[in-house]
Design a protein around this motif. Structure first.
Motif, PDB file in Angstrom:
ATOM      1  N   LEU A  67       0.832  -1.211   0.000  1.00  0.00           N
ATOM      2  CA  LEU A  67       0.000   0.000   0.000  1.00  0.00           C
ATOM      3  C   LEU A  67       0.864   1.258   0.000  1.00  0.00           C
ATOM      4  O   LEU A  67       0.541   2.231  -0.680  1.00  0.00           O
ATOM      5  CB  LEU A  67      -0.931   0.014   1.213  1.00  0.00           C
ATOM      6  CG  LEU A  67      -2.014  -1.055   1.248  1.00  0.00           C
ATOM      7  CD1 LEU A  67      -2.779  -0.994   2.561  1.00  0.00           C
ATOM      8  CD2 LEU A  67      -2.948  -0.907   0.074  1.00  0.00           C
ATOM      9  N   ILE A  68       1.953   1.232   0.743  1.00  0.00           N
ATOM     10  CA  ILE A  68       2.848   2.394   0.801  1.00  0.00           C
ATOM     11  C   ILE A  68       3.518   2.598  -0.549  1.00  0.00           C
ATOM     12  O   ILE A  68       3.608   3.724  -1.049  1.00  0.00           O
ATOM     13  CB  ILE A  68       3.894   2.232   1.925  1.00  0.00           C
ATOM     14  CG1 ILE A  68       3.207   2.118   3.292  1.00  0.00           C
ATOM     15  CG2 ILE A  68       4.882   3.402   1.908  1.00  0.00           C
ATOM     16  CD1 ILE A  68       2.331   3.297   3.684  1.00  0.00           C
ATOM     17  N   TYR A  69       3.974   1.507  -1.164  1.00  0.00           N
ATOM     18  CA  TYR A  69       4.600   1.622  -2.490  1.00  0.00           C
ATOM     19  C   TYR A  69       3.589   2.125  -3.521  1.00  0.00           C
ATOM     20  O   TYR A  69       3.934   2.900  -4.410  1.00  0.00           O
ATOM     21  CB  TYR A  69       5.208   0.290  -2.922  1.00  0.00           C
ATOM     22  CG  TYR A  69       6.438  -0.083  -2.125  1.00  0.00           C
ATOM     23  CD1 TYR A  69       7.576   0.721  -2.153  1.00  0.00           C
ATOM     24  CD2 TYR A  69       6.473  -1.227  -1.340  1.00  0.00           C
ATOM     25  CE1 TYR A  69       8.714   0.397  -1.417  1.00  0.00           C
ATOM     26  CE2 TYR A  69       7.608  -1.565  -0.607  1.00  0.00           C
ATOM     27  CZ  TYR A  69       8.716  -0.757  -0.651  1.00  0.00           C
ATOM     28  OH  TYR A  69       9.836  -1.073   0.074  1.00  0.00           O
ATOM     29  N   ARG A  70       2.341   1.721  -3.383  1.00  0.00           N
ATOM     30  CA  ARG A  70       1.289   2.187  -4.299  1.00  0.00           C
ATOM     31  C   ARG A  70       1.045   3.686  -4.102  1.00  0.00           C
ATOM     32  O   ARG A  70       0.864   4.436  -5.074  1.00  0.00           O
ATOM     33  CB  ARG A  70       0.001   1.383  -4.060  1.00  0.00           C
ATOM     34  CG  ARG A  70      -1.142   1.732  -4.949  1.00  0.00           C
ATOM     35  CD  ARG A  70      -0.815   1.358  -6.400  1.00  0.00           C
ATOM     36  NE  ARG A  70      -1.821   1.825  -7.312  1.00  0.00           N
ATOM     37  CZ  ARG A  70      -2.724   1.055  -7.875  1.00  0.00           C
ATOM     38  NH1 ARG A  70      -2.765  -0.226  -7.625  1.00  0.00           N
ATOM     39  NH2 ARG A  70      -3.591   1.582  -8.709  1.00  0.00           N
ATOM     40  N   ILE A  71       1.040   4.132  -2.861  1.00  0.00           N
ATOM     41  CA  ILE A  71       0.872   5.559  -2.573  1.00  0.00           C
ATOM     42  C   ILE A  71       2.027   6.344  -3.186  1.00  0.00           C
ATOM     43  O   ILE A  71       1.820   7.395  -3.793  1.00  0.00           O
ATOM     44  CB  ILE A  71       0.768   5.808  -1.053  1.00  0.00           C
ATOM     45  CG1 ILE A  71      -0.571   5.268  -0.533  1.00  0.00           C
ATOM     46  CG2 ILE A  71       0.916   7.289  -0.721  1.00  0.00           C
ATOM     47  CD1 ILE A  71      -0.654   5.184   0.979  1.00  0.00           C
ATOM     48  N   GLN A  72       3.250   5.831  -3.040  1.00  0.00           N
ATOM     49  CA  GLN A  72       4.412   6.514  -3.622  1.00  0.00           C
ATOM     50  C   GLN A  72       4.249   6.655  -5.136  1.00  0.00           C
ATOM     51  O   GLN A  72       4.599   7.681  -5.706  1.00  0.00           O
ATOM     52  CB  GLN A  72       5.695   5.743  -3.318  1.00  0.00           C
ATOM     53  CG  GLN A  72       6.122   5.838  -1.870  1.00  0.00           C
ATOM     54  CD  GLN A  72       7.324   4.955  -1.563  1.00  0.00           C
ATOM     55  OE1 GLN A  72       7.613   3.998  -2.276  1.00  0.00           O
ATOM     56  NE2 GLN A  72       8.026   5.291  -0.501  1.00  0.00           N
ATOM     57  N   LYS A  73       3.710   5.632  -5.770  1.00  0.00           N
ATOM     58  CA  LYS A  73       3.549   5.627  -7.223  1.00  0.00           C
ATOM     59  C   LYS A  73       2.392   6.543  -7.648  1.00  0.00           C
ATOM     60  O   LYS A  73       2.521   7.337  -8.584  1.00  0.00           O
ATOM     61  CB  LYS A  73       3.272   4.208  -7.701  1.00  0.00           C
ATOM     62  CG  LYS A  73       3.073   4.041  -9.173  1.00  0.00           C
ATOM     63  CD  LYS A  73       2.887   2.565  -9.515  1.00  0.00           C
ATOM     64  CE  LYS A  73       2.591   2.373 -10.985  1.00  0.00           C
ATOM     65  NZ  LYS A  73       1.186   2.562 -11.296  1.00  0.00           N
ATOM     66  N   ASP A  74       1.258   6.427  -6.965  1.00  0.00           N
ATOM     67  CA  ASP A  74       0.048   7.154  -7.369  1.00  0.00           C
ATOM     68  C   ASP A  74       0.041   8.618  -6.937  1.00  0.00           C
ATOM     69  O   ASP A  74      -0.677   9.435  -7.508  1.00  0.00           O
ATOM     70  CB  ASP A  74      -1.197   6.462  -6.812  1.00  0.00           C
ATOM     71  CG  ASP A  74      -1.480   5.121  -7.471  1.00  0.00           C
ATOM     72  OD1 ASP A  74      -0.810   4.804  -8.492  1.00  0.00           O
ATOM     73  OD2 ASP A  74      -2.341   4.390  -6.976  1.00  0.00           O
ATOM     74  N   PHE A  75       0.810   8.934  -5.899  1.00  0.00           N
ATOM     75  CA  PHE A  75       0.861  10.304  -5.378  1.00  0.00           C
ATOM     76  C   PHE A  75       2.325  10.729  -5.291  1.00  0.00           C
ATOM     77  O   PHE A  75       2.934  10.657  -4.221  1.00  0.00           O
ATOM     78  CB  PHE A  75       0.192  10.396  -4.003  1.00  0.00           C
ATOM     79  CG  PHE A  75      -1.244   9.994  -4.011  1.00  0.00           C
ATOM     80  CD1 PHE A  75      -2.228  10.932  -4.308  1.00  0.00           C
ATOM     81  CD2 PHE A  75      -1.626   8.681  -3.748  1.00  0.00           C
ATOM     82  CE1 PHE A  75      -3.574  10.567  -4.324  1.00  0.00           C
ATOM     83  CE2 PHE A  75      -2.958   8.314  -3.778  1.00  0.00           C
ATOM     84  CZ  PHE A  75      -3.924   9.260  -4.075  1.00  0.00           C
ATOM     85  N   PRO A  76       2.907  11.134  -6.412  1.00  0.00           N
ATOM     86  CA  PRO A  76       4.335  11.509  -6.421  1.00  0.00           C
ATOM     87  C   PRO A  76       4.655  12.552  -5.349  1.00  0.00           C
ATOM     88  O   PRO A  76       3.799  13.366  -5.001  1.00  0.00           O
ATOM     89  CB  PRO A  76       4.556  12.060  -7.817  1.00  0.00           C
ATOM     90  CG  PRO A  76       3.461  11.486  -8.646  1.00  0.00           C
ATOM     91  CD  PRO A  76       2.292  11.323  -7.704  1.00  0.00           C
ATOM     92  N   GLU A  77       5.874  12.509  -4.896  1.00  0.00           N
ATOM     93  CA  GLU A  77       6.339  13.432  -3.848  1.00  0.00           C
ATOM     94  C   GLU A  77       6.179  14.867  -4.309  1.00  0.00           C
ATOM     95  O   GLU A  77       6.564  15.220  -5.419  1.00  0.00           O
ATOM     96  CB  GLU A  77       7.804  13.116  -3.560  1.00  0.00           C
ATOM     97  CG  GLU A  77       8.294  13.687  -2.281  1.00  0.00           C
ATOM     98  CD  GLU A  77       9.602  13.059  -1.855  1.00  0.00           C
ATOM     99  OE1 GLU A  77      10.035  13.376  -0.744  1.00  0.00           O
ATOM    100  OE2 GLU A  77      10.196  12.291  -2.624  1.00  0.00           O
ATOM    101  N   GLU A  78       5.613  15.665  -3.435  1.00  0.00           N
ATOM    102  CA  GLU A  78       5.413  17.088  -3.724  1.00  0.00           C
ATOM    103  C   GLU A  78       6.690  17.842  -3.381  1.00  0.00           C
ATOM    104  O   GLU A  78       7.369  17.509  -2.419  1.00  0.00           O
ATOM    105  CB  GLU A  78       4.263  17.655  -2.879  1.00  0.00           C
ATOM    106  CG  GLU A  78       2.940  16.990  -3.171  1.00  0.00           C
ATOM    107  CD  GLU A  78       1.859  17.459  -2.204  1.00  0.00           C
ATOM    108  OE1 GLU A  78       2.128  18.351  -1.390  1.00  0.00           O
ATOM    109  OE2 GLU A  78       0.752  16.920  -2.301  1.00  0.00           O
ATOM    110  N   ALA A  79       6.999  18.822  -4.162  1.00  0.00           N
ATOM    111  CA  ALA A  79       8.159  19.673  -3.863  1.00  0.00           C
ATOM    112  C   ALA A  79       7.891  20.441  -2.572  1.00  0.00           C
ATOM    113  O   ALA A  79       6.832  21.012  -2.403  1.00  0.00           O
ATOM    114  CB  ALA A  79       8.427  20.632  -5.013  1.00  0.00           C
ATOM    115  N   SER A  80       8.859  20.438  -1.678  1.00  0.00           N
ATOM    116  CA  SER A  80       8.671  21.126  -0.393  1.00  0.00           C
ATOM    117  C   SER A  80       8.990  22.590  -0.501  1.00  0.00           C
ATOM    118  O   SER A  80       9.841  23.024  -1.169  1.00  0.00           O
ATOM    119  CB  SER A  80       9.572  20.487   0.651  1.00  0.00           C
ATOM    120  OG  SER A  80       9.212  19.146   0.853  1.00  0.00           O
TER     121      SER A  80
END
Length: 80
Positions: A67-80
């Motif tokens: 689930l965490i890997y799926r979140i990483q894929k589906d919701f790319p990291e936002e620029a801080s």
């Protein structure tokens, strides 16, 4: 906590990287299980890191890493 806030926290946790030590720079989901268990035994750090490590341990113990890997894929990291 509202669903929106919980969702944002989950996405943030999925992209959170270990800030120090031997595993510095690794996503929390990539930390070895014995390392997470060590934190439970010795005490989790204060603040967000400690909360995320504790949550990640529960996720790992329940075999939900996918689930965490799926979140990483589906919701790319936002620029801080």
């Amino acid at each position: 906590m509202s669903n929106h806030l919980a969702r944002k926290q989950l996405i943030k946790m999925a992209h959170y990287r270990m800030p120090f030590g031997k595993y510095k720079g690794r996503y929390l989901v990539q930390l070895p299980l014995p390392y997470l268990l060590w934190f439970r035994q010795k005490g989790f750090p204060e603040g967000r890191l400690g909360q995320f490590l504790q949550s990640m341990l529960e996720i790992r113990e329940n075999g939900l890493e996918a689930l965490i890997y799926r979140i990483q894929k589906d919701f790319p990291e936002e620029a801080s």
